[in-house]
Structures are given as structure tokens and as C-alpha cells.
Design a protein around this motif. Sequence first.
Motif, PDB file in Angstrom:
ATOM      1  N   TYR A 226      77.483  78.390   3.889  1.00  5.18           N
ATOM      2  CA  TYR A 226      77.115  77.387   2.893  1.00  5.18           C
ATOM      3  C   TYR A 226      77.484  76.008   3.389  1.00  5.18           C
ATOM      4  O   TYR A 226      78.647  75.735   3.667  1.00  5.18           O
ATOM      5  CB  TYR A 226      77.839  77.635   1.565  1.00  5.18           C
ATOM      6  N   LEU A 227      76.485  75.133   3.485  1.00  9.90           N
ATOM      7  CA  LEU A 227      76.750  73.753   3.861  1.00  9.90           C
ATOM      8  C   LEU A 227      76.550  72.841   2.654  1.00  9.90           C
ATOM      9  O   LEU A 227      75.466  72.801   2.071  1.00  9.90           O
ATOM     10  CB  LEU A 227      75.801  73.310   4.987  1.00  9.90           C
ATOM     11  N   PHE A 228      77.599  72.112   2.274  1.00  9.02           N
ATOM     12  CA  PHE A 228      77.504  71.103   1.222  1.00  9.02           C
ATOM     13  C   PHE A 228      77.618  69.746   1.889  1.00  9.02           C
ATOM     14  O   PHE A 228      78.675  69.384   2.409  1.00  9.02           O
ATOM     15  CB  PHE A 228      78.637  71.283   0.199  1.00  9.02           C
ATOM     16  N   HIS A 229      76.503  69.004   1.913  1.00 14.19           N
ATOM     17  CA  HIS A 229      76.544  67.667   2.509  1.00 14.19           C
ATOM     18  C   HIS A 229      76.435  66.639   1.405  1.00 14.19           C
ATOM     19  O   HIS A 229      75.493  66.669   0.608  1.00 14.19           O
ATOM     20  CB  HIS A 229      75.406  67.487   3.523  1.00 14.19           C
ATOM     21  N   GLY A 230      77.417  65.747   1.339  1.00 18.52           N
ATOM     22  CA  GLY A 230      77.465  64.801   0.235  1.00 18.52           C
ATOM     23  C   GLY A 230      77.274  63.363   0.646  1.00 18.52           C
ATOM     24  O   GLY A 230      77.674  62.940   1.729  1.00 18.52           O
ATOM     25  N   SER A 231      76.639  62.621  -0.277  1.00 14.46           N
ATOM     26  CA  SER A 231      76.501  61.185  -0.120  1.00 14.46           C
ATOM     27  C   SER A 231      76.325  60.596  -1.513  1.00 14.46           C
ATOM     28  O   SER A 231      76.177  61.337  -2.478  1.00 14.46           O
ATOM     29  CB  SER A 231      75.292  60.866   0.743  1.00 14.46           C
ATOM     30  N   ARG A 232      76.371  59.255  -1.598  1.00 17.01           N
ATOM     31  CA  ARG A 232      76.204  58.664  -2.922  1.00 17.01           C
ATOM     32  C   ARG A 232      74.732  58.745  -3.355  1.00 17.01           C
ATOM     33  O   ARG A 232      74.423  59.223  -4.418  1.00 17.01           O
ATOM     34  CB  ARG A 232      76.689  57.210  -2.922  1.00 17.01           C
ATOM     35  N   ASP A 233      73.856  58.291  -2.492  1.00 21.74           N
ATOM     36  CA  ASP A 233      72.435  58.350  -2.853  1.00 21.74           C
ATOM     37  C   ASP A 233      71.606  58.969  -1.725  1.00 21.74           C
ATOM     38  O   ASP A 233      72.117  59.281  -0.646  1.00 21.74           O
ATOM     39  CB  ASP A 233      71.909  56.954  -3.218  1.00 21.74           C
ATOM     40  N   LEU A 234      70.336  59.103  -2.015  1.00 26.94           N
ATOM     41  CA  LEU A 234      69.413  59.788  -1.116  1.00 26.94           C
ATOM     42  C   LEU A 234      69.400  59.182   0.289  1.00 26.94           C
ATOM     43  O   LEU A 234      69.253  59.887   1.290  1.00 26.94           O
ATOM     44  CB  LEU A 234      68.004  59.722  -1.739  1.00 26.94           C
ATOM     45  N   ASN A 235      69.586  57.861   0.367  1.00 27.65           N
ATOM     46  CA  ASN A 235      69.546  57.175   1.668  1.00 27.65           C
ATOM     47  C   ASN A 235      70.678  57.596   2.591  1.00 27.65           C
ATOM     48  O   ASN A 235      70.603  57.425   3.798  1.00 27.65           O
ATOM     49  CB  ASN A 235      69.628  55.652   1.464  1.00 27.65           C
ATOM     50  N   GLY A 236      71.743  58.118   2.011  1.00 26.50           N
ATOM     51  CA  GLY A 236      72.907  58.478   2.820  1.00 26.50           C
ATOM     52  C   GLY A 236      72.765  59.843   3.477  1.00 26.50           C
ATOM     53  O   GLY A 236      73.480  60.156   4.434  1.00 26.50           O
ATOM     54  N   LEU A 237      71.884  60.663   2.943  1.00 26.69           N
ATOM     55  CA  LEU A 237      71.689  61.991   3.548  1.00 26.69           C
ATOM     56  C   LEU A 237      70.779  61.866   4.753  1.00 26.69           C
ATOM     57  O   LEU A 237      70.000  60.919   4.867  1.00 26.69           O
ATOM     58  CB  LEU A 237      71.071  62.953   2.527  1.00 26.69           C
ATOM     59  N   TYR A 238      70.885  62.796   5.674  1.00 24.66           N
ATOM     60  CA  TYR A 238      69.986  62.793   6.830  1.00 24.66           C
ATOM     61  C   TYR A 238      69.905  64.202   7.415  1.00 24.66           C
ATOM     62  O   TYR A 238      70.683  65.083   7.024  1.00 24.66           O
ATOM     63  CB  TYR A 238      70.447  61.758   7.868  1.00 24.66           C
ATOM     64  N   LEU A 239      68.971  64.406   8.309  1.00 22.63           N
ATOM     65  CA  LEU A 239      68.698  65.722   8.902  1.00 22.63           C
ATOM     66  C   LEU A 239      68.308  66.767   7.858  1.00 22.63           C
ATOM     67  O   LEU A 239      68.373  67.970   8.115  1.00 22.63           O
ATOM     68  CB  LEU A 239      69.901  66.243   9.709  1.00 22.63           C
ATOM     69  N   SER A 240      67.885  66.302   6.679  1.00 18.68           N
ATOM     70  CA  SER A 240      67.538  67.238   5.602  1.00 18.68           C
ATOM     71  C   SER A 240      66.393  68.152   6.014  1.00 18.68           C
ATOM     72  O   SER A 240      66.428  69.357   5.749  1.00 18.68           O
ATOM     73  CB  SER A 240      67.162  66.483   4.336  1.00 18.68           C
ATOM     74  N   ALA A 241      65.384  67.592   6.661  1.00 19.55           N
ATOM     75  CA  ALA A 241      64.223  68.396   7.051  1.00 19.55           C
ATOM     76  C   ALA A 241      64.644  69.481   8.048  1.00 19.55           C
ATOM     77  O   ALA A 241      64.268  70.653   7.914  1.00 19.55           O
ATOM     78  CB  ALA A 241      63.148  67.499   7.668  1.00 19.55           C
ATOM     79  N   GLU A 242      65.468  69.096   9.029  1.00 23.23           N
ATOM     80  CA  GLU A 242      65.934  70.060  10.036  1.00 23.23           C
ATOM     81  C   GLU A 242      66.759  71.169   9.380  1.00 23.23           C
ATOM     82  O   GLU A 242      66.658  72.333   9.744  1.00 23.23           O
ATOM     83  CB  GLU A 242      66.789  69.352  11.091  1.00 23.23           C
ATOM     84  N   LEU A 243      67.598  70.780   8.411  1.00 25.89           N
ATOM     85  CA  LEU A 243      68.469  71.761   7.768  1.00 25.89           C
ATOM     86  C   LEU A 243      67.666  72.704   6.871  1.00 25.89           C
ATOM     87  O   LEU A 243      67.953  73.894   6.790  1.00 25.89           O
ATOM     88  CB  LEU A 243      69.571  71.051   6.975  1.00 25.89           C
ATOM     89  N   ARG A 244      66.632  72.167   6.210  1.00 28.13           N
ATOM     90  CA  ARG A 244      65.779  73.038   5.390  1.00 28.13           C
ATOM     91  C   ARG A 244      65.009  74.020   6.282  1.00 28.13           C
ATOM     92  O   ARG A 244      64.794  75.170   5.923  1.00 28.13           O
ATOM     93  CB  ARG A 244      64.799  72.199   4.558  1.00 28.13           C
ATOM     94  N   GLU A 245      64.628  73.537   7.444  1.00 30.92           N
ATOM     95  CA  GLU A 245      63.920  74.406   8.392  1.00 30.92           C
ATOM     96  C   GLU A 245      64.844  75.529   8.875  1.00 30.92           C
ATOM     97  O   GLU A 245      64.440  76.691   8.979  1.00 30.92           O
ATOM     98  CB  GLU A 245      63.436  73.566   9.573  1.00 30.92           C
ATOM     99  N   LEU A 246      66.104  75.156   9.136  1.00 28.51           N
ATOM    100  CA  LEU A 246      67.100  76.140   9.564  1.00 28.51           C
ATOM    101  C   LEU A 246      67.290  77.192   8.470  1.00 28.51           C
ATOM    102  O   LEU A 246      67.429  78.390   8.740  1.00 28.51           O
ATOM    103  CB  LEU A 246      68.420  75.410   9.829  1.00 28.51           C
ATOM    104  N   MET A 247      67.268  76.735   7.223  1.00 29.53           N
ATOM    105  CA  MET A 247      67.440  77.629   6.082  1.00 29.53           C
ATOM    106  C   MET A 247      66.272  78.619   6.001  1.00 29.53           C
ATOM    107  O   MET A 247      66.448  79.781   5.642  1.00 29.53           O
ATOM    108  CB  MET A 247      67.558  76.805   4.798  1.00 29.53           C
ATOM    109  N   ALA A 248      65.061  78.119   6.347  1.00 26.87           N
ATOM    110  CA  ALA A 248      63.879  78.986   6.316  1.00 26.87           C
ATOM    111  C   ALA A 248      63.963  80.065   7.404  1.00 26.87           C
ATOM    112  O   ALA A 248      63.432  81.163   7.253  1.00 26.87           O
ATOM    113  CB  ALA A 248      62.617  78.145   6.491  1.00 26.87           C
ATOM    114  N   HIS A 249      64.637  79.742   8.489  1.00 26.58           N
ATOM    115  CA  HIS A 249      64.750  80.659   9.626  1.00 26.58           C
ATOM    116  C   HIS A 249      65.844  81.706   9.447  1.00 26.58           C
ATOM    117  O   HIS A 249      65.736  82.813   9.942  1.00 26.58           O
ATOM    118  CB  HIS A 249      65.082  79.867  10.902  1.00 26.58           C
ATOM    119  N   TYR A 250      66.938  81.291   8.816  1.00 25.35           N
ATOM    120  CA  TYR A 250      68.111  82.171   8.699  1.00 25.35           C
ATOM    121  C   TYR A 250      68.409  82.440   7.229  1.00 25.35           C
ATOM    122  O   TYR A 250      68.793  81.525   6.495  1.00 25.35           O
ATOM    123  CB  TYR A 250      69.339  81.535   9.359  1.00 25.35           C
TER     124      TYR A 250
END
Lengths: 326, 124
Positions: A226-250
Motif C-alpha cells: 500500500y502506497l499512500f502519497h500525500g500532498s496539499r493539493d493536486l499540483n503536489g502529486l506526481y507520477l500518478s499515471a505511472e503508479l496507476r499503471e503499476l497498479m493495473a499490472h500488479y
Amino acid sequence: MAIIRYAKDNYDLEENQSVLDCLTHRGVALPFSCRSGVCQTCLMRATGGTPTEASQQGLKDSLRLQNYFLPCVCYPDTDLEVALPDDADAQAVIPATVKSLRLLNADIMHVELESHAQLDYRAGQFINLFQHQTLGRSYSLASVPHQDDHLHLHVRRLPQGRVSGWIHDELRPGQTVELRGPGGDCFYIPGDHAQSMMLIGTGSGLAPLYGIIRDALSQGHTGPIYLFHGSRDLNGLYLSAELRELMAHYANFNYIPCLSGDDVPAGYASGRAHDIAFEQIPSLKNWRMFLCGHPEMVRITKRKAFLAGAAMKNIYADAFNVSQPL
Amino acid sequence: MSQQESLYEQIGGEAAVNAAVDIFYRKVLSDERINAFFDDVDMEKQAAKQKAFLTMAFGGPHNYTGLDMRKGHAHLVARGLNDSHVDAVIEDLGATLRELGVKEELIAQVAAIAESTRNDVLSR
């Protein structure tokens, strides 16, 4: 008779003498307390030779793998070269070429470096990157050895940050920089592939976690991650697409992006990453924990995770302390 | 030396210390009477110190002197460490051993060893 080498000097080890006694009896100032291999105050690292098995007992796996040992209970038969854990001179300066620079979000730069010498590191460790000889900063490695060709860093621009400002504004591909490393004991150790893992990161604390997760998955980790990545707003998050792709694979990997600000769109958890993590998974007995990023978050979460049942030896943490401007 | 097992061996030696250290440290951190003293410490280093303390209290091998105890706690005495806090620690220690199924007579011996450090810990 074995020889102990410390800070470029050689010391003859006498019979039935510990490495600690050998050095302190000759006037070397070293920290120590219990002198029985328990309190870990005298922790040192063997930079040459192999420390005895007995001198590594009770140490965290990630320290043991890096040849850390307790000199107060180390009675070696063969020569040892030793250093204090924070002795930067024990590591050589390695030149590296900047291969690419690209922004991951408004504040975080992805830096790709090609090391001129082989850097033997584990995903999640950090290196020190130097702007000049006396001005360096620690950055976690987001890359995975044998999987990524180069070293990857996520450098957040700090207000008045001297090194981060230089990286964001002045560094160019093709330039040569100097680094030292690796260091740190926050990394994945294979062995218990079915263990549940929780990773909590804020801001660029994602860098080591991104490396650790990909390292664990490529080494065949089967337990839930389980990965919990936190930020204040949407602009602070990154690599979301890559991480969602990883989730689809594993199927065993779960990515939970968390926003602590007011504006929380669908698909994101609302609240601080560590609060959400403990809400979703209240009991952490037998869990392996990785905590990276904001020092206060790491401090609080470490304590909470321990009280929620995680064993101390299963908590790996890396607090991103910010150097105060002089 | 008698053939009788030492206290340390009877409790279970290093394995017992390893089993006890996280339980004990959790009790201490959850104990409102004393946990404020542990707010700013590095947990990893503190856990190692707890382990050294338990090894000593269990009658195991150690090289601590009264002077070490004084030096190690002087900054806490300056912050108000007193008898009530030592009582709390010894209580948490007993509760830890009870949780691990250690016999009461052995617990009493451990408590006595911990008790013997009281004056040094409190710089008296």
C-alpha cells in the motif's frame, strides 16, 4: 595478528581485544556506552574486510547488509578497515553526467545522472550531490539498479534552496557533477515475500518509495503493498499515471493518493496521508513500513506505526531534513 | 559458580530480551506518566538503549557503571525526573514480563535489579 585501519592509520589488534578497545586504548575518540554489543552507540562500518557475525547480531538487516557492526564485540581474525557511520570521507567522490532534466510538477525536477563509476546502491538509498566541494545535499534515489540505466532523483525546489535552486535553474544536460554515496538504510530486503508492506510519503518523499516499490515487485514480492502519497493539493502529486499503471499490472499493489487541502476531486482520499493510512489499516502487526518525507510526518508516523503493532526492526524511515540557511 | 541457572538464563536470555523490548517500549510510550520524556528521542537509538537496560535488569551481561547511569539520565533529572517516574518504569517492566508469562518470583528479582539503579538514575 589482525590490523585495524581507521582514518588512514593502522592499529595492531592484540589478542582477545575488541576493535573498540584497540582504537580507544590508543587514544582514538569514539562514542560508546554498554560495551556489550547491545546499545549500538559505538556503531561503525567496515569499509574493507568483513566484520564478524557476532558483531552484527541485533542490527537491522539493512545495516548488516552494508557491513555495519558493533566494534565493542568484534574480535576479528583478519584485517578490517573501519569508519564511523557519518564519515563522508569513507566514500570516494564520483563524477556523473547529467543525462536529462524534466519537471515532474511545478516544484519537483526529475534528474537523470550517468555515473562515471559503478555505484553499488539499493533503491531507496540516497546520494549526496555537490554543487561545489563543500556544498552538497542528500537526494534519494528513485531508480532501481539493473532496471534503470541511470540514477534518478526527484529534487524539490526549496525556498532559498542553494543546491535545489542551482539544479532547477542552472544545471543543464551534458554537465558533469560530483556525487558521493550511497547511504541510508531505507530499502527493500528480499526474504519475506508475503509480508504486507505500507509506504507513506509526502512530497518528494515519493522518490525512495517509487524505487522501493518497483524493486520489491521486480523481486517477486507477493504480499499486499500500500502506497499512500500525500500532498496539499493536486499540483503536489506526481507520477500518478505511472503508479496507476503499476497498479493495473500488479494485483497486490495499491496506490492511494491523498490530498490534505480543501479541494479533493473524486479518486483521491481526503486528509493527510498518514491519517488515512492508519484509518484504513489500523493494526500493523507483522507489517513492514517505509516512511519518507517531511520530518515531522516521519517522526509522528514512526511512533504511531510502532504503537499500532509494527516491530521496530520492520520500520524503515528517511526524514527529509532541510538544511537551514546560514 | 553453582550449577543453578542464572536469572538471565531462567528468563530466557537474549531471546527473552528480544521478545520483551518492543512490548516494553510500547508500554513506556503509552504511559502518560512518563512518555513526555521520550518525545524528542530517536526511536531506533532509544530501542537499543531499552534493550541494554532490559539485558541488565534480566541479570544479563553488561558493563554499565553507576556513573554511566548518572550521566545517561542527568538531562532528564534536570527536566524533573523523580521517584514516581522510576516507579512507573519498574511497573511497566513487570507488566511486560507478566505478558510474556514470566514467573512472579523472577519478576521480583528483575524489579530488584532495576530498583538498585534508582539512586544513580536520579543522581542521588
